[in-house]
Design an enzyme around this catalytic site. Structure first.
Site, mmCIF file in Angstrom:
data_model
loop_
_atom_site.group_PDB
_atom_site.id
_atom_site.type_symbol
_atom_site.label_atom_id
_atom_site.label_comp_id
_atom_site.label_asym_id
_atom_site.label_seq_id
_atom_site.Cartn_x
_atom_site.Cartn_y
_atom_site.Cartn_z
ATOM 1 N N ASN A 130 -9.613 0.066 10.958
ATOM 2 C CA ASN A 130 -8.385 0.651 10.422
ATOM 3 C C ASN A 130 -7.908 1.729 11.393
ATOM 4 O OD1 ASN A 130 -6.469 2.139 8.914
ATOM 5 N ND2 ASN A 130 -7.457 1.579 6.999
ATOM 6 N N ASP A 145 -15.357 -0.857 9.199
ATOM 7 C CA ASP A 145 -16.187 -1.261 8.068
ATOM 8 C C ASP A 145 -17.252 -2.236 8.544
ATOM 9 O OD1 ASP A 145 -14.615 0.246 6.308
ATOM 10 O OD2 ASP A 145 -13.209 -1.407 6.024
ATOM 11 N N ARG A 168 -11.366 3.933 11.989
ATOM 12 C CA ARG A 168 -12.518 3.798 11.092
ATOM 13 C C ARG A 168 -12.839 2.322 10.934
ATOM 14 N NH1 ARG A 168 -13.159 2.489 6.136
ATOM 15 N NH2 ARG A 168 -10.948 2.624 5.598
ATOM 16 N N GLU A 173 0.821 -1.211 0.000
ATOM 17 C CA GLU A 173 0.000 0.000 0.000
ATOM 18 C C GLU A 173 0.860 1.270 0.000
ATOM 19 O OE1 GLU A 173 -3.614 -0.577 2.709
ATOM 20 O OE2 GLU A 173 -2.275 -2.186 3.352
ATOM 21 N N SER A 198 -6.733 -2.363 2.139
ATOM 22 C CA SER A 198 -7.015 -1.937 0.765
ATOM 23 C C SER A 198 -7.569 -3.065 -0.102
ATOM 24 C CB SER A 198 -5.752 -1.350 0.101
ATOM 25 O OG SER A 198 -5.352 -0.182 0.762
ATOM 26 N N TYR A 241 -9.834 3.435 -4.576
ATOM 27 C CA TYR A 241 -8.910 4.530 -4.850
ATOM 28 C C TYR A 241 -9.108 5.212 -6.202
ATOM 29 C CZ TYR A 241 -6.758 2.739 -0.674
ATOM 30 O OH TYR A 241 -6.551 2.323 0.607
ATOM 31 N N GLU A 256 -13.828 -5.086 10.186
ATOM 32 C CA GLU A 256 -12.472 -4.777 10.656
ATOM 33 C C GLU A 256 -12.372 -3.300 10.984
ATOM 34 O OE1 GLU A 256 -9.729 -4.075 6.884
ATOM 35 O OE2 GLU A 256 -10.779 -5.992 6.727
ATOM 36 N N GLY A 289 -7.171 6.133 5.546
ATOM 37 C CA GLY A 289 -6.616 6.826 4.391
ATOM 38 C C GLY A 289 -6.866 8.319 4.424
#
Length: 304
Positions: free
Chosen positions: A265, A250, A248, A13, A141, A209, A263, A269
């Site tokens: 993060n 999901d 953050r 990443e 990602s 992205y 999960e 990003g």
């Protein structure tokens, strides 16, 4: 302040990290900070030294190193404050199997899962009903992730993961709506609903992205009760993992209205298409304000 901006690294990443770093670098300079850029992939041996000379480190790394807690551990040794989670909590969140154990112990719904290591091998049979997702146990990602619909596809999906890391997480596929929720200083931000465009079966690397990769609606058009439930679960998971600053998560909202946490993060990003800055903007925080708040929280947690 003299801010050490840490980005790049040696994970898959890397380019995402560098893209976000350019945006952060410009924002830090607009805020009046002196910024020094540091790429661990090019100069790791000097990290401890340069960290001791900085007033603050802003980490924008994805995968390993960064989300695994290594950089945070070095910064702790240098007594250099930084934003976000500490070393131990970062590692726990990055390891999907370990974090799922924490979610389950805290009563947070998460899809059924199976942990498969390279030692067990790609011929390990699935223990969950198909279809399932197969993904690297550590990483983000959606790299190396596959949706497996038949048992014959399972070995190839595991081999894809084992080409990237030592262990795989197999997760029961739950049809539903994808939602993401960020937390800033233990306060939940507005939800975002994510719908991949084109023929993508899930929110893959391109959808995340590319500028036209997915439709992202903020605030998510879901009932208020759903919003409150997801936000409450996210704050609960953030605390259960011992995270600080921001994170953050999901979620998949199933047809029966149950939100399942996939999960978390710990270094969300920060690219122009990233979800955290969008949610923060909806809550009234411009990008520079978000950067300022993350620095404030980091100094409050670890200030010299």
């Amino acid at each position: 302040m003299n801010v050490l901006l840490i980005a790049g690294g040696w994970s898959d990443e890397r380019e995402v990290s560098l893209s976000g770093a350019r945006m952060i670098h410009a924002a830090l300079e607009r805020l009046g900070h002196q910024v020094s850029f540091f790429d661990p992939a090019l100069d790791f041996a000097n990290l401890l030294r340069v960290a001791r000379e900085a007033d603050f480190a802003f980490i924008n790394l994805h995968g390993t190193p960064g989300e695994d807690g290594l950089i945070q551990a070095v910064l702790d040794k240098a007594c250099c404050p930084y934003q976000g989670a500490g070393a131990a909590a970062s590692y726990l969140a990055l390891n999907k199997a370990a974090s799922k154990e924490v979610f389950e112990s805290a009563g947070i719904p998460t899809p059924d899962w199976q942990f498969v290591t390279r030692v067990q091998g790609p011929d390990t049979p699935p223990t969950l009903p198909l279809p399932v997702f197969v993904k690297p146990n550590k990483g983000g990602s959606s790299l190396g992730m596959s949706l497996v619909r038949t048992s014959g596809e399972f070995p190839a999906a595991l081999n894809t993961v084992f080409s990237l890391c030592q262990s795989a997480l197999v997760e029961r596929f739950i049809p539903g709506v994808e939602l993401t929720c960020a937390v800033l200083d233990h306060r939940p931000l507005p939800l975002i609903m994510i719908t991949p465009k084109g023929d993508a079966a899930f929110f893959d690397y391109h959808n995340k992205y590319a500028e036209d990769g997915a439709e992202e609606i903020c605030p998510a058009p879901v009932p208020d009760e759903v919003t409150r439930n997801v936000q409450s679960l996210m704050v609960k998971a953030h605390k259960a993992l011992g995270l600080t600053g921001y994170s953050r998560g999901d979620f998949i909202l199933s047809a029966d209205g149950t939100p399942y946490l996939l999960e978390i993060n710990t270094l969300p990003g920060m690219t122009p298409t990233s979800l955290l800055p969008r949610a923060a903007a909806q809550a009234g925080l411009a990008f520079e304000d978000l950067i300022t708040e993350l620095i404030r929280l980091g100094l409050e947690e670890r200030g010299r």
